[in-house]
Design an enzyme around this catalytic site. Structure first.
Site, PDB file in Angstrom:
ATOM      1  N   ASP A  37       0.855  -1.198   0.000  1.00 27.01           N
ATOM      2  CA  ASP A  37       0.000   0.000   0.000  1.00 27.01           C
ATOM      3  C   ASP A  37       0.892   1.250   0.000  1.00 27.01           C
ATOM      4  O   ASP A  37       2.083   1.167   0.292  1.00 27.01           O
ATOM      5  CB  ASP A  37      -0.904   0.007   1.249  1.00 27.01           C
ATOM      6  CG  ASP A  37      -2.215   0.753   1.041  1.00 27.01           C
ATOM      7  OD1 ASP A  37      -3.274   0.106   1.014  1.00 27.01           O
ATOM      8  OD2 ASP A  37      -2.187   1.998   0.897  1.00 27.01           O
ATOM      9  N   ASP A  63       3.509   2.131  -4.316  1.00 24.12           N
ATOM     10  CA  ASP A  63       2.592   2.983  -5.085  1.00 24.12           C
ATOM     11  C   ASP A  63       2.430   2.282  -6.426  1.00 24.12           C
ATOM     12  O   ASP A  63       3.381   2.216  -7.224  1.00 24.12           O
ATOM     13  CB  ASP A  63       3.195   4.391  -5.259  1.00 24.12           C
ATOM     14  CG  ASP A  63       2.295   5.289  -6.109  1.00 24.12           C
ATOM     15  OD1 ASP A  63       1.387   4.781  -6.806  1.00 24.12           O
ATOM     16  OD2 ASP A  63       2.520   6.510  -6.078  1.00 24.12           O
ATOM     17  N   ASN A  90      -5.870  -5.020  -6.147  1.00 17.78           N
ATOM     18  CA  ASN A  90      -7.062  -4.521  -5.467  1.00 17.78           C
ATOM     19  C   ASN A  90      -7.127  -2.993  -5.370  1.00 17.78           C
ATOM     20  O   ASN A  90      -8.213  -2.419  -5.451  1.00 17.78           O
ATOM     21  CB  ASN A  90      -7.129  -5.127  -4.056  1.00 17.78           C
ATOM     22  CG  ASN A  90      -8.094  -4.369  -3.171  1.00 17.78           C
ATOM     23  OD1 ASN A  90      -9.307  -4.487  -3.299  1.00 17.78           O
ATOM     24  ND2 ASN A  90      -7.563  -3.532  -2.277  1.00 17.78           N
ATOM     25  N   TYR A 160     -14.785   6.512 -13.485  1.00 17.53           N
ATOM     26  CA  TYR A 160     -14.518   5.277 -12.735  1.00 17.53           C
ATOM     27  C   TYR A 160     -15.014   4.075 -13.538  1.00 17.53           C
ATOM     28  O   TYR A 160     -14.318   3.066 -13.659  1.00 17.53           O
ATOM     29  CB  TYR A 160     -15.243   5.372 -11.393  1.00 17.53           C
ATOM     30  CG  TYR A 160     -15.128   4.166 -10.481  1.00 17.53           C
ATOM     31  CD1 TYR A 160     -13.975   3.922  -9.755  1.00 17.53           C
ATOM     32  CD2 TYR A 160     -16.210   3.289 -10.316  1.00 17.53           C
ATOM     33  CE1 TYR A 160     -13.889   2.835  -8.889  1.00 17.53           C
ATOM     34  CE2 TYR A 160     -16.135   2.213  -9.462  1.00 17.53           C
ATOM     35  CZ  TYR A 160     -14.974   1.991  -8.754  1.00 17.53           C
ATOM     36  OH  TYR A 160     -14.895   0.902  -7.897  1.00 17.53           O
ATOM     37  N   LYS A 164     -12.923   0.777 -14.733  1.00 19.54           N
ATOM     38  CA  LYS A 164     -13.249  -0.578 -14.268  1.00 19.54           C
ATOM     39  C   LYS A 164     -13.677  -1.477 -15.429  1.00 19.54           C
ATOM     40  O   LYS A 164     -13.444  -2.689 -15.401  1.00 19.54           O
ATOM     41  CB  LYS A 164     -14.319  -0.523 -13.176  1.00 19.54           C
ATOM     42  CG  LYS A 164     -13.802   0.093 -11.868  1.00 19.54           C
ATOM     43  CD  LYS A 164     -12.640  -0.703 -11.272  1.00 19.54           C
ATOM     44  CE  LYS A 164     -12.190  -0.177  -9.928  1.00 19.54           C
ATOM     45  NZ  LYS A 164     -11.086  -0.971  -9.347  1.00 19.54           N
ATOM     46  N   VAL A 195     -19.960  -1.914  -0.784  1.00 19.55           N
ATOM     47  CA  VAL A 195     -19.181  -2.440   0.343  1.00 19.55           C
ATOM     48  C   VAL A 195     -18.877  -1.284   1.295  1.00 19.55           C
ATOM     49  O   VAL A 195     -18.433  -0.222   0.847  1.00 19.55           O
ATOM     50  CB  VAL A 195     -17.846  -3.054  -0.140  1.00 19.55           C
ATOM     51  CG1 VAL A 195     -17.208  -3.855   0.980  1.00 19.55           C
ATOM     52  CG2 VAL A 195     -18.044  -3.893  -1.385  1.00 19.55           C
ATOM     53  N   THR A 197     -16.665   0.625   3.180  1.00 15.44           N
ATOM     54  CA  THR A 197     -15.231   0.881   3.399  1.00 15.44           C
ATOM     55  C   THR A 197     -15.029   2.395   3.455  1.00 15.44           C
ATOM     56  O   THR A 197     -15.983   3.155   3.267  1.00 15.44           O
ATOM     57  CB  THR A 197     -14.388   0.322   2.230  1.00 15.44           C
ATOM     58  OG1 THR A 197     -14.737   1.045   1.050  1.00 15.44           O
ATOM     59  CG2 THR A 197     -14.612  -1.166   2.004  1.00 15.44           C
ATOM     60  N   THR A 200     -16.372   4.188   0.243  1.00 18.06           N
ATOM     61  CA  THR A 200     -17.807   4.469   0.150  1.00 18.06           C
ATOM     62  C   THR A 200     -18.228   5.474   1.223  1.00 18.06           C
ATOM     63  O   THR A 200     -19.084   6.312   0.972  1.00 18.06           O
ATOM     64  CB  THR A 200     -18.625   3.160   0.264  1.00 18.06           C
ATOM     65  OG1 THR A 200     -17.982   2.292   1.176  1.00 18.06           O
ATOM     66  CG2 THR A 200     -18.769   2.465  -1.050  1.00 18.06           C
TER      67      THR A 200
HETATM   68  N1  NAD Z   1     -16.147  -0.200  -1.671  1.00 14.96           N
HETATM   69  C1  NAD Z   1     -16.925  -0.567  -2.664  1.00 14.96           C
HETATM   70  O1  NAD Z   1     -18.165  -0.524  -2.568  1.00 14.96           O
HETATM   71  C2  NAD Z   1     -16.336  -1.049  -3.956  1.00 14.96           C
HETATM   72  C3  NAD Z   1     -17.227  -1.435  -4.972  1.00 14.96           C
HETATM   73  C4  NAD Z   1     -16.701  -1.878  -6.173  1.00 14.96           C
HETATM   74  C5  NAD Z   1     -15.328  -1.967  -6.348  1.00 14.96           C
HETATM   75  N2  NAD Z   1     -14.504  -1.571  -5.349  1.00 14.96           N
HETATM   76  C6  NAD Z   1     -13.063  -1.661  -5.607  1.00 14.96           C
HETATM   77  O2  NAD Z   1     -12.436  -2.367  -4.574  1.00 14.96           O
HETATM   78  C7  NAD Z   1     -11.080  -1.911  -4.413  1.00 14.96           C
HETATM   79  C8  NAD Z   1     -10.832  -1.556  -2.942  1.00 14.96           C
HETATM   80  O3  NAD Z   1     -11.780  -0.580  -2.562  1.00 14.96           O
HETATM   81  P1  NAD Z   1     -12.030  -0.145  -1.039  1.00 14.96           P
HETATM   82  O4  NAD Z   1     -13.464   0.204  -0.958  1.00 14.96           O
HETATM   83  O5  NAD Z   1     -11.440  -1.125  -0.120  1.00 14.96           O
HETATM   84  O6  NAD Z   1     -11.183   1.223  -1.032  1.00 14.96           O
HETATM   85  P2  NAD Z   1     -10.449   2.001   0.173  1.00 14.96           P
HETATM   86  O7  NAD Z   1     -10.334   3.415  -0.310  1.00 14.96           O
HETATM   87  O8  NAD Z   1     -11.154   1.744   1.460  1.00 14.96           O
HETATM   88  O9  NAD Z   1      -9.018   1.311   0.205  1.00 14.96           O
HETATM   89  C9  NAD Z   1      -8.151   1.451  -0.903  1.00 14.96           C
HETATM   90  C10 NAD Z   1      -6.709   1.195  -0.485  1.00 14.96           C
HETATM   91  O10 NAD Z   1      -5.898   1.401  -1.643  1.00 14.96           O
HETATM   92  C11 NAD Z   1      -4.768   2.179  -1.261  1.00 14.96           C
HETATM   93  N3  NAD Z   1      -4.259   2.907  -2.434  1.00 14.96           N
HETATM   94  C12 NAD Z   1      -4.787   3.980  -3.054  1.00 14.96           C
HETATM   95  N4  NAD Z   1      -3.984   4.379  -4.045  1.00 14.96           N
HETATM   96  C13 NAD Z   1      -2.928   3.525  -4.063  1.00 14.96           C
HETATM   97  C14 NAD Z   1      -1.743   3.421  -4.868  1.00 14.96           C
HETATM   98  N5  NAD Z   1      -1.469   4.302  -5.847  1.00 14.96           N
HETATM   99  N6  NAD Z   1      -0.888   2.402  -4.627  1.00 14.96           N
HETATM  100  C15 NAD Z   1      -1.130   1.519  -3.623  1.00 14.96           C
HETATM  101  N7  NAD Z   1      -2.216   1.578  -2.820  1.00 14.96           N
HETATM  102  C16 NAD Z   1      -3.099   2.585  -3.049  1.00 14.96           C
HETATM  103  C17 NAD Z   1      -5.281   3.098  -0.171  1.00 14.96           C
HETATM  104  O11 NAD Z   1      -4.224   3.600   0.639  1.00 14.96           O
HETATM  105  C18 NAD Z   1      -6.232   2.169   0.602  1.00 14.96           C
HETATM  106  O12 NAD Z   1      -5.545   1.455   1.619  1.00 14.96           O
HETATM  107  C19 NAD Z   1     -10.922  -0.728  -5.372  1.00 14.96           C
HETATM  108  O13 NAD Z   1     -10.321  -1.138  -6.571  1.00 14.96           O
HETATM  109  C20 NAD Z   1     -12.370  -0.311  -5.630  1.00 14.96           C
HETATM  110  O14 NAD Z   1     -12.520   0.354  -6.859  1.00 14.96           O
HETATM  111  C21 NAD Z   1     -14.968  -1.118  -4.149  1.00 14.96           C
END
Ligand code: NAD
Length: 266
Positions: A37, A63, A90, A160, A164, A195, A197, A200
């Site tokens: 991360d 990164d 992810n 977005y 995706k 989800v 998190t 959201t």
């Molecule tokens: N939360 C939802 O409802 C949802 C729905 C569909 C898809 N997703 C996808 O699931 C994945 C995770 O989402 P989440 O809700 O856990 O997000 P989040 O924002 O809670 O966590 C994302 C993590 O990615 C890290 N991050 C961001 N930019 C980065 C980079 N350049 N390099 C390395 N790490 C980096 C952040 O520090 C964080 O720890 C994402 O790809 C998101 O698009 C989430």
């Protein structure tokens, strides 16, 4: 036997949200896990908690938009764990803005993380995944975190959705390429919705106002009520799908799109 016994996994964006839940679930199933991360402090906490629970896990700063970070993360994984069986792409960003409201710099940023990050990770991890695939029963695997916005158009965030959709098709195209080349690397995508998190929560707070917990709660309840399953997803709901795709139980699955959306796309 646990489902990921003897497997080594690197999870990006594993300092929080779906990534952290995935790292925990993979470790519970016996995997050795690399927490990757940009958020060093939170990532170290996840890794330390896993170690305290008896797992073999460590944090690496990554990164995903930076090629040299990827090279270093894979080298560290190989020197500490001796190989790589599963890459979970992810980490991702969400804008939550209409096309008219978004500006070009935001487009470049979301492209860099959601698209370039996945391309770089896949390319740079490939030799290590190929190497382990030679001797593991069902080969190696890549799991890409897409979204239901990568299957149908997002009503709130077209940029977005475009990234995706790219992840969905990159998954299928690389599944074909690696399969046909005999690399024994399966590539699949996961498509969550709703989800709870930080991602959201940020969007929900922007939408209803930061200081109104009651409005926030009723907004969340409305989202839950709009889904056939009548509840929001937990990060663990999504992590379970990743564990399955990374396991040998999914040995005949490649190029697939697994929805974890409470029926949203049904
Ligand atoms: N939360 C939802 O409802 C949802 C729905 C569909 C898809 N997703 C996808 O699931 C994945 C995770 O989402 P989440 O809700 O856990 O997000 P989040 O924002 O809670 O966590 C994302 C993590 O990615 C890290 N991050 C961001 N930019 C980065 C980079 N350049 N390099 C390395 N790490 C980096 C952040 O520090 C964080 O720890 C994402 O790809 C998101 O698009 C989430």
């Amino acid at each position: 036997m646990k489902r990921l016994e003897n497997k080594i996994a690197l999870v990006t964006g594993a300092a929080g949200g779906i990534g952290a839940a995935t790292a925990r679930s993979m470790a519970q199933e016996g995997a050795r896990v690399v927490i990757a991360d940009i958020s060093d402090q939170a990532g170290e906490v996840v890794a330390r908690d896993l170690r305290q629970g008896g797992a073999d896990a460590f944090f690496v700063h990554l990164d995903i938009t930076r090629e040299d970070d990827w090279t270093a993360a894979i080298e560290t994984t190989l020197s500490r764990h001796g190989g790589l069986d599963t890459l979970v792409n992810n980490a991702g960003l969400y804008l939550g803005k209409s096309l008219e409201d978004a500006v070009l710099s935001e487009w470049y940023k979301i492209c860099a993380v959601n698209l370039t990050g996945v391309v770089l990770g896949t390319k740079i991890a490939l030799p290590a995944l190929r190497e382990r695939a030679r001797t593991s029963p069902q080969g190696s695997s890549i799991v890409n975190m897409s979204s239901i916005a990568g299957i149908k158009g997002s009503s709130v965030d077209p940029l977005y959705s475009m990234t995706k959709g790219g992840v969905t098709m990159f998954t299928k195209a690389t599944a074909i390429e690696f399969g046909r080349k005999g690399y024994r690397i399966r590539v699949n995508s996961v498509h969550p919705d709703a989800v709870q998190t930080d991602m959201t929560a940020r969007y929900q707070r922007d939408k209803v106002g930061k200081d109104d917990p009651a409005a926030l709660e009723s907004y969340r309840q409305a989202i839950a009520a709009s889904l056939p399953i009548q509840r929001l997803a937990t990060p663990e709901d999504v992590a379970a799908a990743v564990v399955f795709l990374a396991s040998d139980q999914a040995g005949f699955m490649t190029g697939s799109s697994l929805v974890v959306d409470g029926g949203a796309t049904a």
